[in-house]
Enzyme design. Structure first.
Site, short mmCIF file in Angstrom:
data_model
loop_
_atom_site.label_atom_id
_atom_site.label_comp_id
_atom_site.label_asym_id
_atom_site.label_seq_id
_atom_site.Cartn_x
_atom_site.Cartn_y
_atom_site.Cartn_z
N HIS A 1 -2.65 -0.81 -3.23
CA HIS A 1 -3.79 0.08 -3.03
C HIS A 1 -3.60 1.36 -3.85
CE1 HIS A 1 -4.52 -1.78 1.22
NE2 HIS A 1 -4.94 -2.57 0.25
N SER B 1 0.86 -1.19 0.00
CA SER B 1 0.00 0.00 0.00
C SER B 1 0.90 1.24 0.00
CB SER B 1 -0.93 -0.02 1.23
OG SER B 1 -1.80 1.08 1.22
N ASP C 1 -4.56 -4.70 5.91
CA ASP C 1 -4.92 -5.54 4.77
C ASP C 1 -3.75 -6.48 4.49
OD1 ASP C 1 -6.39 -6.54 2.66
OD2 ASP C 1 -5.77 -4.98 1.25
#
Length: 350
Positions: free
Chosen positions: A49, A22, A143
Protein backbone atom coordinates in the site's frame (compact mmCIF):
# COMPACT_ATOMS: atom_id res chain seq x y z
CA UNK A 1 21.93 -20.98 -4.07
CA UNK A 2 19.36 -22.61 -6.33
CA UNK A 3 20.86 -24.24 -9.43
CA UNK A 4 19.18 -24.43 -12.82
CA UNK A 5 17.65 -27.81 -13.60
CA UNK A 6 14.74 -29.34 -15.47
CA UNK A 7 12.83 -29.31 -12.21
CA UNK A 8 13.52 -25.60 -11.82
CA UNK A 9 12.32 -24.88 -15.36
CA UNK A 10 9.05 -26.61 -14.57
CA UNK A 11 8.73 -24.54 -11.43
CA UNK A 12 9.16 -21.39 -13.50
CA UNK A 13 6.16 -22.29 -15.63
CA UNK A 14 3.80 -23.48 -12.93
CA UNK A 15 4.56 -21.54 -9.75
CA UNK A 16 4.57 -17.93 -8.61
CA UNK A 17 5.17 -16.04 -5.36
CA UNK A 18 2.83 -13.18 -4.42
CA UNK A 19 3.48 -10.90 -1.45
CA UNK A 20 1.19 -8.37 0.22
CA UNK A 21 2.09 -5.79 2.84
CA UNK A 22 1.21 -2.33 4.08
CA UNK A 23 2.50 -0.29 7.05
CA UNK A 24 5.99 -1.42 8.05
CA UNK A 25 6.32 -3.22 4.73
CA UNK A 26 9.60 -1.74 3.53
CA UNK A 27 11.72 -3.32 6.26
CA UNK A 28 9.74 -6.56 6.06
CA UNK A 29 10.23 -6.82 2.28
CA UNK A 30 13.94 -6.08 2.57
CA UNK A 31 14.36 -8.82 5.15
CA UNK A 32 12.41 -11.32 3.07
CA UNK A 33 13.91 -10.60 -0.35
CA UNK A 34 17.44 -10.58 1.05
CA UNK A 35 17.01 -14.34 1.60
CA UNK A 36 16.24 -15.09 -2.05
CA UNK A 37 19.16 -15.74 -4.45
CA UNK A 38 19.64 -14.00 -7.80
CA UNK A 39 18.79 -17.25 -9.60
CA UNK A 40 15.52 -17.64 -7.70
CA UNK A 41 13.44 -19.90 -9.97
CA UNK A 42 10.09 -18.07 -9.70
CA UNK A 43 8.71 -14.62 -10.45
CA UNK A 44 7.69 -12.59 -7.38
CA UNK A 45 4.83 -10.09 -7.46
CA UNK A 46 4.50 -7.51 -4.69
CA UNK A 47 1.72 -5.20 -3.56
CA UNK A 48 2.55 -2.66 -0.89
CA UNK A 49 0.00 0.00 0.00
CA UNK A 50 1.38 3.39 -1.04
CA UNK A 51 -0.25 6.78 -1.50
CA UNK A 52 -1.60 7.62 -5.00
CA UNK A 53 0.85 10.49 -5.50
CA UNK A 54 3.94 8.40 -4.70
CA UNK A 55 5.98 7.04 -7.59
CA UNK A 56 7.35 4.10 -5.62
CA UNK A 57 10.99 4.67 -6.61
CA UNK A 58 12.15 4.87 -3.01
CA UNK A 59 10.85 1.37 -2.33
CA UNK A 60 12.22 0.08 -5.62
CA UNK A 61 15.66 1.59 -5.03
CA UNK A 62 15.82 0.17 -1.51
CA UNK A 63 14.97 -3.33 -2.73
CA UNK A 64 17.49 -3.17 -5.57
CA UNK A 65 20.25 -2.26 -3.09
CA UNK A 66 19.92 -5.78 -1.69
CA UNK A 67 21.68 -7.24 -4.73
CA UNK A 68 19.41 -10.28 -4.76
CA UNK A 69 16.41 -10.39 -7.07
CA UNK A 70 16.08 -7.79 -9.80
CA UNK A 71 13.21 -5.48 -8.77
CA UNK A 72 11.17 -3.40 -11.20
CA UNK A 73 7.75 -1.83 -11.58
CA UNK A 74 5.19 -4.14 -13.16
CA UNK A 75 4.13 -3.32 -16.74
CA UNK A 76 0.89 -4.51 -18.25
CA UNK A 77 1.26 -7.23 -20.87
CA UNK A 78 4.78 -8.26 -19.83
CA UNK A 79 5.59 -11.88 -19.19
CA UNK A 80 6.63 -13.09 -15.76
CA UNK A 81 10.33 -13.89 -15.50
CA UNK A 82 12.02 -15.96 -12.79
CA UNK A 83 14.44 -14.16 -10.54
CA UNK A 84 12.54 -10.87 -10.88
CA UNK A 85 10.36 -9.09 -8.33
CA UNK A 86 7.57 -6.98 -9.79
CA UNK A 87 6.22 -4.10 -7.72
CA UNK A 88 2.69 -2.75 -8.20
CA UNK A 89 2.84 0.91 -9.37
CA UNK A 90 1.13 3.51 -7.20
CA UNK A 91 -2.58 4.05 -7.81
CA UNK A 92 -2.80 0.86 -9.94
CA UNK A 93 -3.80 -2.70 -9.21
CA UNK A 94 -1.39 -5.47 -10.17
CA UNK A 95 -3.03 -8.65 -11.48
CA UNK A 96 -2.07 -11.83 -13.30
CA UNK A 97 -4.16 -12.48 -16.41
CA UNK A 98 -5.46 -15.83 -17.58
CA UNK A 99 -2.49 -15.95 -19.98
CA UNK A 100 -0.17 -15.61 -16.96
CA UNK A 101 1.01 -12.18 -18.06
CA UNK A 102 0.87 -9.11 -15.86
CA UNK A 103 -2.06 -6.72 -15.90
CA UNK A 104 -1.72 -3.23 -14.45
CA UNK A 105 -5.15 -1.64 -14.16
CA UNK A 106 -6.96 1.43 -12.82
CA UNK A 107 -9.77 -0.66 -11.38
CA UNK A 108 -11.94 0.44 -8.48
CA UNK A 109 -10.36 0.60 -5.03
CA UNK A 110 -10.59 -2.53 -2.90
CA UNK A 111 -10.41 -2.21 0.87
CA UNK A 112 -9.78 1.53 0.39
CA UNK A 113 -6.57 0.79 -1.51
CA UNK A 114 -5.15 0.86 -5.00
CA UNK A 115 -2.98 -1.11 -5.34
CA UNK A 116 -4.76 -3.64 -3.14
CA UNK A 117 -3.55 -7.06 -2.07
CA UNK A 118 -6.74 -9.06 -2.56
CA UNK A 119 -7.00 -8.53 -6.37
CA UNK A 120 -3.42 -9.75 -6.90
CA UNK A 121 -3.84 -12.81 -4.67
CA UNK A 122 -7.20 -13.67 -6.25
CA UNK A 123 -5.89 -13.37 -9.82
CA UNK A 124 -2.84 -15.47 -8.95
CA UNK A 125 -5.09 -18.19 -7.54
CA UNK A 126 -7.10 -18.27 -10.77
CA UNK A 127 -4.04 -18.24 -13.05
CA UNK A 128 -1.73 -20.61 -11.13
CA UNK A 129 -3.99 -22.63 -8.83
CA UNK A 130 -1.95 -24.84 -6.52
CA UNK A 131 1.26 -23.26 -7.83
CA UNK A 132 0.74 -20.05 -5.84
CA UNK A 133 2.81 -19.25 -2.77
CA UNK A 134 1.02 -16.37 -1.05
CA UNK A 135 2.77 -14.37 1.68
CA UNK A 136 1.08 -11.78 3.91
CA UNK A 137 3.22 -9.42 5.96
CA UNK A 138 2.80 -6.49 8.34
CA UNK A 139 0.00 -3.95 7.84
CA UNK A 140 -3.17 -2.25 9.10
CA UNK A 141 -6.74 -3.60 8.86
CA UNK A 142 -7.46 -6.72 6.81
CA UNK A 143 -6.54 -6.41 3.12
CA UNK A 144 -5.13 -9.75 1.95
CA UNK A 145 -7.39 -12.05 3.96
CA UNK A 146 -9.94 -12.55 1.18
CA UNK A 147 -7.14 -13.09 -1.34
CA UNK A 148 -5.50 -15.63 0.96
CA UNK A 149 -8.79 -17.50 1.16
CA UNK A 150 -8.89 -17.63 -2.64
CA UNK A 151 -5.35 -19.02 -2.75
CA UNK A 152 -6.26 -21.64 -0.15
CA UNK A 153 -9.45 -22.68 -1.98
CA UNK A 154 -7.48 -23.12 -5.21
CA UNK A 155 -4.86 -25.36 -3.60
CA UNK A 156 -2.07 -22.82 -3.12
CA UNK A 157 0.16 -22.30 -0.09
CA UNK A 158 -0.56 -19.56 2.47
CA UNK A 159 2.26 -18.09 4.56
CA UNK A 160 1.64 -15.40 7.18
CA UNK A 161 4.15 -13.41 9.19
CA UNK A 162 3.99 -14.10 12.91
CA UNK A 163 1.92 -11.18 14.29
CA UNK A 164 4.07 -11.12 17.41
CA UNK A 165 7.03 -9.89 15.35
CA UNK A 166 5.10 -7.78 12.81
CA UNK A 167 5.51 -4.02 13.20
CA UNK A 168 1.77 -3.67 12.49
CA UNK A 169 0.09 -7.01 13.29
CA UNK A 170 -3.47 -6.32 12.03
CA UNK A 171 -3.19 -7.92 8.59
CA UNK A 172 -1.36 -11.09 9.68
CA UNK A 173 -3.57 -11.52 12.73
CA UNK A 174 -6.79 -11.07 10.77
CA UNK A 175 -5.68 -13.71 8.27
CA UNK A 176 -4.90 -16.13 11.09
CA UNK A 177 -8.30 -15.49 12.66
CA UNK A 178 -10.13 -16.28 9.43
CA UNK A 179 -8.05 -18.85 7.54
CA UNK A 180 -6.31 -22.08 8.38
CA UNK A 181 -3.00 -20.95 6.88
CA UNK A 182 -0.25 -23.39 6.03
CA UNK A 183 2.53 -21.58 7.85
CA UNK A 184 2.82 -18.78 10.42
CA UNK A 185 6.43 -17.89 11.15
CA UNK A 186 9.01 -15.13 11.36
CA UNK A 187 10.33 -13.51 8.21
CA UNK A 188 13.80 -14.84 9.00
CA UNK A 189 12.49 -18.39 8.46
CA UNK A 190 10.62 -17.72 5.22
CA UNK A 191 13.48 -17.97 2.73
CA UNK A 192 14.31 -21.58 3.60
CA UNK A 193 10.61 -22.47 3.73
CA UNK A 194 9.95 -21.03 0.25
CA UNK A 195 12.81 -23.09 -1.21
CA UNK A 196 11.40 -26.21 0.42
CA UNK A 197 7.89 -25.56 -0.91
CA UNK A 198 9.16 -24.97 -4.45
CA UNK A 199 11.05 -28.24 -4.39
CA UNK A 200 8.07 -30.17 -2.99
CA UNK A 201 5.62 -28.76 -5.51
CA UNK A 202 7.98 -29.51 -8.38
CA UNK A 203 8.38 -33.11 -7.15
CA UNK A 204 4.62 -33.53 -6.84
CA UNK A 205 4.16 -32.27 -10.38
CA UNK A 206 6.80 -34.71 -11.67
CA UNK A 207 5.01 -37.59 -9.92
CA UNK A 208 1.39 -36.72 -10.69
CA UNK A 209 1.46 -34.25 -13.56
CA UNK A 210 -0.12 -30.81 -13.42
CA UNK A 211 -3.66 -31.58 -12.26
CA UNK A 212 -5.55 -28.38 -11.52
CA UNK A 213 -8.58 -28.37 -9.28
CA UNK A 214 -11.66 -26.43 -10.37
CA UNK A 215 -11.67 -22.74 -9.50
CA UNK A 216 -14.76 -21.76 -7.45
CA UNK A 217 -17.20 -19.60 -9.40
CA UNK A 218 -17.17 -16.71 -6.93
CA UNK A 219 -13.39 -16.40 -7.19
CA UNK A 220 -13.58 -16.44 -10.99
CA UNK A 221 -16.25 -13.72 -10.99
CA UNK A 222 -14.31 -11.42 -8.68
CA UNK A 223 -11.09 -11.96 -10.66
CA UNK A 224 -12.90 -11.08 -13.89
CA UNK A 225 -14.40 -7.94 -12.31
CA UNK A 226 -10.90 -6.70 -11.42
CA UNK A 227 -9.49 -7.67 -14.81
CA UNK A 228 -12.23 -5.93 -16.80
CA UNK A 229 -12.04 -2.77 -14.67
CA UNK A 230 -15.82 -2.87 -14.38
CA UNK A 231 -18.61 -4.93 -12.94
CA UNK A 232 -22.23 -5.53 -13.81
CA UNK A 233 -25.44 -6.30 -12.00
CA UNK A 234 -25.68 -9.92 -13.11
CA UNK A 235 -22.14 -10.70 -11.92
CA UNK A 236 -22.59 -9.09 -8.50
CA UNK A 237 -26.01 -10.70 -8.07
CA UNK A 238 -24.30 -14.08 -8.34
CA UNK A 239 -22.00 -13.16 -5.47
CA UNK A 240 -24.59 -12.16 -2.87
CA UNK A 241 -27.61 -10.06 -1.94
CA UNK A 242 -28.16 -6.32 -1.79
CA UNK A 243 -27.89 -4.67 1.62
CA UNK A 244 -29.15 -1.26 2.83
CA UNK A 245 -25.70 0.34 2.70
CA UNK A 246 -24.26 2.69 0.11
CA UNK A 247 -20.81 2.41 -1.40
CA UNK A 248 -18.58 5.17 0.05
CA UNK A 249 -16.63 5.22 -3.21
CA UNK A 250 -19.44 5.89 -5.68
CA UNK A 251 -22.69 6.08 -3.73
CA UNK A 252 -24.14 2.96 -5.34
CA UNK A 253 -25.87 0.05 -3.65
CA UNK A 254 -23.73 -2.59 -1.98
CA UNK A 255 -24.04 -6.37 -2.16
CA UNK A 256 -23.00 -8.59 0.74
CA UNK A 257 -20.59 -11.29 -0.36
CA UNK A 258 -19.97 -14.39 1.74
CA UNK A 259 -21.44 -15.63 5.01
CA UNK A 260 -21.87 -13.70 8.26
CA UNK A 261 -18.50 -14.75 9.63
CA UNK A 262 -16.84 -14.09 6.28
CA UNK A 263 -18.77 -11.15 4.87
CA UNK A 264 -17.47 -8.54 2.47
CA UNK A 265 -19.22 -5.94 0.34
CA UNK A 266 -19.16 -5.02 -3.34
CA UNK A 267 -20.88 -2.45 -5.53
CA UNK A 268 -21.69 -2.96 -9.21
CA UNK A 269 -18.94 -0.55 -10.31
CA UNK A 270 -16.22 -2.69 -8.69
CA UNK A 271 -15.46 -1.15 -5.30
CA UNK A 272 -14.97 -3.80 -2.64
CA UNK A 273 -14.71 -3.67 1.14
CA UNK A 274 -14.22 -5.96 4.08
CA UNK A 275 -16.38 -5.10 7.09
CA UNK A 276 -13.46 -3.32 8.75
CA UNK A 277 -12.51 -1.30 5.67
CA UNK A 278 -16.16 -0.36 5.00
CA UNK A 279 -16.54 0.89 8.57
CA UNK A 280 -13.27 2.82 8.29
CA UNK A 281 -14.34 4.44 5.01
CA UNK A 282 -17.79 5.32 6.36
CA UNK A 283 -16.13 6.91 9.38
CA UNK A 284 -13.84 8.90 7.12
CA UNK A 285 -16.78 10.12 5.02
CA UNK A 286 -18.72 11.11 8.14
CA UNK A 287 -15.75 13.14 9.37
CA UNK A 288 -15.38 14.86 5.99
CA UNK A 289 -19.09 15.72 6.05
CA UNK A 290 -18.84 17.09 9.59
CA UNK A 291 -15.93 19.35 8.67
CA UNK A 292 -17.88 20.63 5.67
CA UNK A 293 -20.90 21.29 7.86
CA UNK A 294 -18.70 23.08 10.41
CA UNK A 295 -17.27 25.34 7.72
CA UNK A 296 -20.73 26.15 6.35
CA UNK A 297 -22.16 26.97 9.78
CA UNK A 298 -19.14 29.20 10.50
CA UNK A 299 -19.69 31.05 7.22
CA UNK A 300 -23.41 31.29 7.97
CA UNK A 301 -22.72 32.74 11.42
CA UNK A 302 -20.25 35.27 10.01
CA UNK A 303 -22.74 36.44 7.38
CA UNK A 304 -25.54 36.75 9.94
CA UNK A 305 -23.22 38.72 12.24
CA UNK A 306 -22.53 41.19 9.44
CA UNK A 307 -26.25 41.47 8.73
CA UNK A 308 -26.99 42.15 12.42
CA UNK A 309 -24.44 44.97 12.46
CA UNK A 310 -25.83 46.62 9.34
CA UNK A 311 -29.50 46.46 10.26
CA UNK A 312 -31.69 47.79 12.99
CA UNK A 313 -35.03 46.79 14.47
CA UNK A 314 -36.64 43.42 13.77
CA UNK A 315 -34.11 42.42 11.06
CA UNK A 316 -31.16 42.91 13.41
CA UNK A 317 -32.81 40.99 16.23
CA UNK A 318 -33.69 38.04 13.94
CA UNK A 319 -30.12 37.90 12.64
CA UNK A 320 -28.74 37.88 16.19
CA UNK A 321 -31.04 35.00 17.14
CA UNK A 322 -29.90 33.02 14.10
CA UNK A 323 -26.27 33.73 15.03
CA UNK A 324 -26.92 32.05 18.39
CA UNK A 325 -28.54 29.06 16.67
CA UNK A 326 -25.57 28.70 14.31
CA UNK A 327 -23.18 28.85 17.26
CA UNK A 328 -25.15 26.06 18.96
CA UNK A 329 -24.73 23.85 15.87
CA UNK A 330 -21.03 24.77 15.65
CA UNK A 331 -20.45 23.78 19.27
CA UNK A 332 -22.21 20.44 18.76
CA UNK A 333 -20.22 19.58 15.64
CA UNK A 334 -16.95 20.54 17.32
CA UNK A 335 -17.82 18.31 20.27
CA UNK A 336 -18.43 15.36 17.90
CA UNK A 337 -15.15 15.97 16.06
CA UNK A 338 -13.22 16.21 19.33
CA UNK A 339 -14.76 12.91 20.46
CA UNK A 340 -13.51 11.29 17.26
CA UNK A 341 -10.02 12.69 17.84
CA UNK A 342 -9.93 11.32 21.38
CA UNK A 343 -11.01 7.87 20.17
CA UNK A 344 -8.14 7.87 17.70
CA UNK A 345 -10.06 6.57 14.65
CA UNK A 346 -8.48 4.49 11.93
CA UNK A 347 -5.10 5.38 10.55
CA UNK A 348 -4.74 4.11 7.03
CA UNK A 349 -1.09 4.08 5.96
CA UNK A 350 0.02 5.71 2.74
Amino acid sequence: MMKESNKTNKAENSQVVVIGTSAGGLDALKELLSQLPKDFPLPVLIVKHISPDAIGNILLDELNKLDTLKCEHAKSGNELKPGTAYLAPSDHHLLIGSDRKMLVTKGAHENRSRPAIDPLFRSAAVAFGAGVIGILLTGYLDDGTSGMKAIKKCGGTCIVQDPEEAEYPDMPRNALNNIKVDYCLSIAEMGALISKIISQKSSQKDSHGEKRQAIPEDILIEAKIAERVLSDLSSVNKLGDQVPFNCPGCGGVLWKVGKDDDSRFRCHTGHAYTEASLLAEQTKKIEETMWTALRMFEENKNLLTEMARGNQGVGSKTAQERVKMSQTHIDRIRAILKTGENEGGDDMPS
